[in-house]
Design a protein around this motif. Structure first.
Motif, PDB file in Angstrom:
ATOM      1  N   MET A  77     -14.261  -9.891 -10.757  1.00 27.85           N
ATOM      2  CA  MET A  77     -13.921  -9.696  -9.349  1.00 27.85           C
ATOM      3  C   MET A  77     -15.165  -9.200  -8.601  1.00 27.85           C
ATOM      4  O   MET A  77     -15.773  -8.218  -9.018  1.00 27.85           O
ATOM      5  N   PRO A  78     -15.550  -9.871  -7.509  1.00 19.40           N
ATOM      6  CA  PRO A  78     -16.708  -9.414  -6.738  1.00 19.40           C
ATOM      7  C   PRO A  78     -16.514  -7.987  -6.232  1.00 19.40           C
ATOM      8  O   PRO A  78     -15.393  -7.578  -5.891  1.00 19.40           O
ATOM      9  N   ALA A  79     -17.625  -7.241  -6.171  1.00 20.31           N
ATOM     10  CA  ALA A  79     -17.558  -5.822  -5.775  1.00 20.31           C
ATOM     11  C   ALA A  79     -16.968  -5.665  -4.375  1.00 20.31           C
ATOM     12  O   ALA A  79     -16.191  -4.735  -4.123  1.00 20.31           O
ATOM     13  N   ASN A  80     -17.330  -6.574  -3.474  1.00 13.29           N
ATOM     14  CA  ASN A  80     -16.828  -6.489  -2.097  1.00 13.29           C
ATOM     15  C   ASN A  80     -15.312  -6.648  -2.058  1.00 13.29           C
ATOM     16  O   ASN A  80     -14.610  -5.931  -1.342  1.00 13.29           O
ATOM     17  N   LEU A  81     -14.795  -7.590  -2.834  1.00 10.40           N
ATOM     18  CA  LEU A  81     -13.348  -7.810  -2.884  1.00 10.40           C
ATOM     19  C   LEU A  81     -12.650  -6.596  -3.486  1.00 10.40           C
ATOM     20  O   LEU A  81     -11.604  -6.164  -2.993  1.00 10.40           O
ATOM     21  N   LEU A  82     -13.222  -6.027  -4.531  1.00  4.94           N
ATOM     22  CA  LEU A  82     -12.637  -4.840  -5.160  1.00  4.94           C
ATOM     23  C   LEU A  82     -12.600  -3.679  -4.170  1.00  4.94           C
ATOM     24  O   LEU A  82     -11.587  -2.985  -4.053  1.00  4.94           O
ATOM     25  N   LEU A  83     -13.703  -3.472  -3.438  1.00  7.79           N
ATOM     26  CA  LEU A  83     -13.772  -2.382  -2.459  1.00  7.79           C
ATOM     27  C   LEU A  83     -12.687  -2.541  -1.404  1.00  7.79           C
ATOM     28  O   LEU A  83     -11.919  -1.599  -1.136  1.00  7.79           O
ATOM     29  N   TRP A  84     -12.581  -3.724  -0.811  1.00 12.36           N
ATOM     30  CA  TRP A  84     -11.618  -3.916   0.271  1.00 12.36           C
ATOM     31  C   TRP A  84     -10.182  -3.954  -0.230  1.00 12.36           C
ATOM     32  O   TRP A  84      -9.263  -3.556   0.484  1.00 12.36           O
ATOM     33  N   SER A  85      -9.989  -4.356  -1.475  1.00 11.11           N
ATOM     34  CA  SER A  85      -8.650  -4.304  -2.059  1.00 11.11           C
ATOM     35  C   SER A  85      -8.214  -2.847  -2.261  1.00 11.11           C
ATOM     36  O   SER A  85      -7.045  -2.506  -2.023  1.00 11.11           O
ATOM     37  N   CYS A  86      -9.140  -1.988  -2.694  1.00 13.34           N
ATOM     38  CA  CYS A  86      -8.822  -0.558  -2.854  1.00 13.34           C
ATOM     39  C   CYS A  86      -8.497   0.072  -1.505  1.00 13.34           C
ATOM     40  O   CYS A  86      -7.540   0.842  -1.383  1.00 13.34           O
ATOM     41  N   ILE A  87      -9.284  -0.264  -0.493  1.00 17.48           N
ATOM     42  CA  ILE A  87      -9.020   0.251   0.855  1.00 17.48           C
ATOM     43  C   ILE A  87      -7.657  -0.235   1.343  1.00 17.48           C
ATOM     44  O   ILE A  87      -6.866   0.531   1.912  1.00 17.48           O
ATOM     45  N   ALA A  88      -7.366  -1.511   1.104  1.00 22.14           N
ATOM     46  CA  ALA A  88      -6.077  -2.077   1.521  1.00 22.14           C
ATOM     47  C   ALA A  88      -4.920  -1.389   0.807  1.00 22.14           C
ATOM     48  O   ALA A  88      -3.885  -1.088   1.422  1.00 22.14           O
ATOM     49  N   TYR A  89      -5.085  -1.132  -0.491  1.00 20.63           N
ATOM     50  CA  TYR A  89      -4.033  -0.441  -1.238  1.00 20.63           C
ATOM     51  C   TYR A  89      -3.776   0.949  -0.648  1.00 20.63           C
ATOM     52  O   TYR A  89      -2.612   1.362  -0.483  1.00 20.63           O
ATOM     53  N   LEU A  90      -4.835   1.669  -0.323  1.00 19.88           N
ATOM     54  CA  LEU A  90      -4.678   3.010   0.253  1.00 19.88           C
ATOM     55  C   LEU A  90      -4.015   2.938   1.627  1.00 19.88           C
ATOM     56  O   LEU A  90      -3.151   3.768   1.951  1.00 19.88           O
ATOM     57  N   LEU A  91      -4.403   1.954   2.430  1.00 21.72           N
ATOM     58  CA  LEU A  91      -3.739   1.766   3.730  1.00 21.72           C
ATOM     59  C   LEU A  91      -2.260   1.464   3.531  1.00 21.72           C
ATOM     60  O   LEU A  91      -1.398   2.029   4.207  1.00 21.72           O
ATOM     61  N   GLY A  92      -1.967   0.578   2.596  1.00 19.16           N
ATOM     62  CA  GLY A  92      -0.585   0.214   2.320  1.00 19.16           C
ATOM     63  C   GLY A  92       0.237   1.384   1.813  1.00 19.16           C
ATOM     64  O   GLY A  92       1.456   1.428   1.997  1.00 19.16           O
ATOM     65  N   SER A  93      -0.427   2.342   1.172  1.00 16.12           N
ATOM     66  CA  SER A  93       0.275   3.484   0.588  1.00 16.12           C
ATOM     67  C   SER A  93       0.769   4.492   1.616  1.00 16.12           C
ATOM     68  O   SER A  93       1.495   5.426   1.258  1.00 16.12           O
ATOM     69  N   VAL A  94       0.369   4.331   2.858  1.00 18.42           N
ATOM     70  CA  VAL A  94       0.863   5.226   3.918  1.00 18.42           C
ATOM     71  C   VAL A  94       2.268   4.763   4.297  1.00 18.42           C
ATOM     72  O   VAL A  94       2.439   3.687   4.859  1.00 18.42           O
ATOM     73  N   SER A  95       3.279   5.572   3.997  1.00 13.75           N
ATOM     74  CA  SER A  95       4.668   5.215   4.294  1.00 13.75           C
ATOM     75  C   SER A  95       5.059   5.766   5.659  1.00 13.75           C
ATOM     76  O   SER A  95       5.257   6.978   5.811  1.00 13.75           O
ATOM     77  N   PHE A  96       5.173   4.893   6.631  1.00 13.31           N
ATOM     78  CA  PHE A  96       5.492   5.351   7.985  1.00 13.31           C
ATOM     79  C   PHE A  96       6.905   5.911   8.083  1.00 13.31           C
ATOM     80  O   PHE A  96       7.145   6.845   8.843  1.00 13.31           O
ATOM     81  N   ALA A  97       7.843   5.380   7.326  1.00  9.76           N
ATOM     82  CA  ALA A  97       9.206   5.918   7.364  1.00  9.76           C
ATOM     83  C   ALA A  97       9.217   7.372   6.911  1.00  9.76           C
ATOM     84  O   ALA A  97       9.867   8.230   7.522  1.00  9.76           O
ATOM     85  N   VAL A  98       8.483   7.667   5.832  1.00  7.47           N
ATOM     86  CA  VAL A  98       8.427   9.038   5.316  1.00  7.47           C
ATOM     87  C   VAL A  98       7.684   9.943   6.289  1.00  7.47           C
ATOM     88  O   VAL A  98       8.143  11.053   6.610  1.00  7.47           O
ATOM     89  N   LEU A  99       6.538   9.472   6.791  1.00  7.79           N
ATOM     90  CA  LEU A  99       5.747  10.302   7.713  1.00  7.79           C
ATOM     91  C   LEU A  99       6.502  10.603   9.005  1.00  7.79           C
ATOM     92  O   LEU A  99       6.515  11.748   9.477  1.00  7.79           O
TER      93      LEU A  99
END
Length: 194
Positions: free
Chosen positions: A1-23
């Motif tokens: 997996m290219p480093a750039n794709l891995l970096l942005w996938s990790c960022i995307a996962y963290l963004l996705g992990s913010v649960s607006f219903a809970v917050l």
């Protein structure tokens, strides 16, 4: 997996992990939506719990984090196929959020945000199918399932490079709806009252 794709996938996962219903529930000093109604931290359950404005805020928040993840990947110069994998990472974050003990939602609104940026015509088609199905049957689960599945033929025809990551995203949504699918098959799924 290219480093750039891995970096942005990790960022995307963290963004996705913010649960607006809970917050939103915490900010408004309301019970945790994972403990009430369908126990799903998403817009449908927020609506089921009786607050339209909070349901809309949840929907917009969940949709926006999916759209933002893919928009950032696009801005970083990732090709379309890699943007699809970044979108999948955002949906995985919503479903298994690291910030909320891996107790997430079903991924439909976040996937809608992802698709708005990846392929807006497919997102529009899915939204129309969702609205028509919900109007017809008053079941958010059935509407979500049909809308998600509608993406695949369109992508196979118009954007085959996205077919694999989006197919996995749809598969994840189907998996998260497995209880609903069982109730649909048994004729016991809950309907929203008009």
């Amino acid at each position: 997996m290219p480093a750039n794709l891995l970096l942005w996938s990790c960022i995307a996962y963290l963004l996705g992990s913010v649960s607006f219903a809970v917050l939103i529930s915490r900010l408004r000093h309301l019970p945790d939506p994972r403990q009430l109604g369908s126990r799903n931290p998403g817009a449908s359950n927020m609506l089921r719990l009786g607050n339209r404005s909070l349901a809309l805020a949840t929907l917009l928040g969940d949709l926006s984090k999916g759209a933002l993840a893919v928009a950032l990947a696009w801005r970083a110069g990732l090709p379309l196929a890699e943007q699809g994998w970044v979108g999948l990472a955002a949906v995985c974050g919503h479903v298994l959020p690291i910030f909320h003990r891996l107790q997430g939602g079903k991924g439909v609104a976040t996937a809608a945000g992802v698709m708005l940026v990846l392929a807006w015509p497919a997102a529009l088609l899915a939204a129309l199918i969702w609205l028509a199905t919900f109007y017809w049957q008053r079941m958010a689960s059935l509407a979500s399932l049909l809308a998600s599945l509608s993406l695949l033929p369109w992508l196979a025809w118009q954007a085959p490079t996205l077919l694999l990551p989006v197919s996995l995203m749809v598969g994840l949504i189907l998996l998260r709806h497995r209880v609903n699918i069982g109730r649909l098959l048994n004729g016991q799924e809950n309907r929203f009252k008009p």
